[in-house]
Design an enzyme around this catalytic site. Structure first.
Site, short mmCIF file in Angstrom:
data_model
loop_
_atom_site.label_atom_id
_atom_site.label_comp_id
_atom_site.label_asym_id
_atom_site.label_seq_id
_atom_site.Cartn_x
_atom_site.Cartn_y
_atom_site.Cartn_z
N THR A 1 0.94 -0.98 -0.12
CA THR A 1 -0.24 -0.29 -0.11
C THR A 1 1.20 1.47 0.46
OG1 THR A 1 -0.59 0.39 2.26
CG2 THR A 1 -2.39 -0.88 0.93
N ILE B 1 -3.81 4.47 0.22
CA ILE B 1 -5.01 4.98 0.27
C ILE B 1 -5.52 3.32 0.68
CG2 ILE B 1 -7.32 5.45 -0.32
CD1 ILE B 1 -6.16 6.72 -2.68
N HIS B 2 -4.74 2.84 1.99
CA HIS B 2 -4.81 0.77 2.03
C HIS B 2 -6.20 0.25 1.82
CE1 HIS B 2 -1.14 2.36 4.67
NE2 HIS B 2 -2.53 3.55 4.89
N ASP B 3 -6.94 0.62 2.72
CA ASP B 3 -8.10 -0.38 2.75
C ASP B 3 -7.87 -0.47 0.66
OD1 ASP B 3 -7.92 -1.32 4.78
OD2 ASP B 3 -9.38 0.39 5.60
#
Length: 341
Positions: A223, A269-271
């Site tokens: 990420t 924007i990890h998720d």
């Protein structure tokens, strides 16, 4: 002659019907039955909009919420806001665990804001389902055909862990669990070695890991390679719809802290990487490895020990994603958010 023509038309019509039926069947089979477990959170909200804009590939059965980035009441409200903003209010939202399995609760309001989102919020029109998320997971997975449901986990793994403790047989219904969490090469984002979702409830993650369900981890290692830029956020804003403006407003605020902390040119924007992986796995690469989770008190609490080079020579128990195509990710995200109002 008329009889022959009529016969040929009948045959061609039947073949066309069979072709259309086969195509429809293939398209239906190609949709992934998905439950999203989440703790919104700014990046969770972008991920939800991303998923909700992709109904051709993702048959979202439900959204389940857990305490994490903020308290459960706020994560549950924010999930319902994402549903409302995407115009997908037919998808049920179930509230789950308000606290971790063992450890004291921690939150990330300093990252996501006191309400979990860096934009104005309100009480959504449609409420929560009356059933608890853990009960919903048990009932749904028990009733599902074998290996038929994917679970996207964007927060602490408490809900699934509680379901597995009560009903270990539900693993039969799970096709795959894709988790945003963990860190190895990158280092942690809440301690030097721990990523927030694992640190928030490492005991739950241990329960899920021990269950034997197929696990794919999307860690900070990847990420932190898929970063925003002024141009990429500008393309979202230029969509001219509410989803694009909302996403741009969220990201402009959310990424500042990581850019300052890590000295990065943009923010992760990890998720949303979990949703991109489900939609376009070819954008990512990794390999099967052995992983363990440290829940001992001390500086390694919540660490994911990812045996990338097979030093321990133990059975491989997760797919660990390590690379991602940033340009492909942002092209896909922009294209999908353009579909919303």
């Amino acid at each position: 002659m008329k009889t022959v023509i009529h016969y040929l038309r009948t045959i061609l019509g039947s073949l066309l019907l069979l072709s259309l039926t086969a195509t429809a069947s293939w398209a239906q089979e190609g949709r992934r039955d998905l439950i999203i477990d989440t703790d919104p959170g700014a990046d969770d909200l972008i991920a939800l909009l991303f998923a909700l804009a992709s109904p051709e590939e993702l048959n979202i059965r439900a959204i389940t919420t857990v305490a994490g980035n903020v308290r459960l009441d706020k994560t549950s409200r924010n999930a319902r806001l994402a549903r409302e903003w995407a115009g997908r209010e037919e998808i049920p939202v179930y509230a789950g665990a308000p606290t971790p399995l063992v450890r004291a609760p921690i939150y990330a309001a300093d990252v996501h804001g006191a309400e979990g989102l860096p934009v104005p919020v309100h009480e959504p029109k449609k409420g929560l389902e009356p059933t608890n998320a853990v009960t919903y997971l048990i009932d749904t997975l028990r009733a599902a055909p074998p290996k038929s449901i994917t679970l996207a986990m964007l927060g602490p793994q408490t809900n699934l862990a509680l379901a597995l403790i009560q009903a270990p047989d539900i693993v039969a219904g799970l096709k795959e669990v894709v988790i945003m969490g963990g860190a190895h090469f990158n280092g942690g984002n809440i301690t030097p070695v721990a990523e927030f979702n694992l640190y928030a409830d490492p005991h739950a993650a241990q329960v899920v890991l021990a269950s034997g369900v197929p696990l794919t981890y999307i860690p900070l290692d990847v990420t932190h390679k898929i970063l925003t830029s002024q141009a990429r956020i500008g393309k979202l804003e230029a969509l001219g719809n509410n989803a694009g403006k909302l996403s741009a407003d969220i990201l402009n605020e959310y990424v500042k802290r990581d850019m300052d902390h890590y000295g990065l040119p943009g923010g992760p924007i990890h998720d949303a990487s979990v949703i991109a992986y489900l939609l376009r796995p070819e954008l990512f690469s990794g390999k099967s490895i052995h992983m363990e989770i440290d829940s001992r008190e001390g500086p390694t609490f919540g660490q994911t020990i990812a045996d990338w080079y097979n030093s321990l020579q133990r059975p491989k128990n997760v797919i660990w994603i390590e690379e991602g195509d940033a340009e492909g990710f942002f092209e896909l995200l922009t294209e999908r958010l353009a579909r919303l109002h």
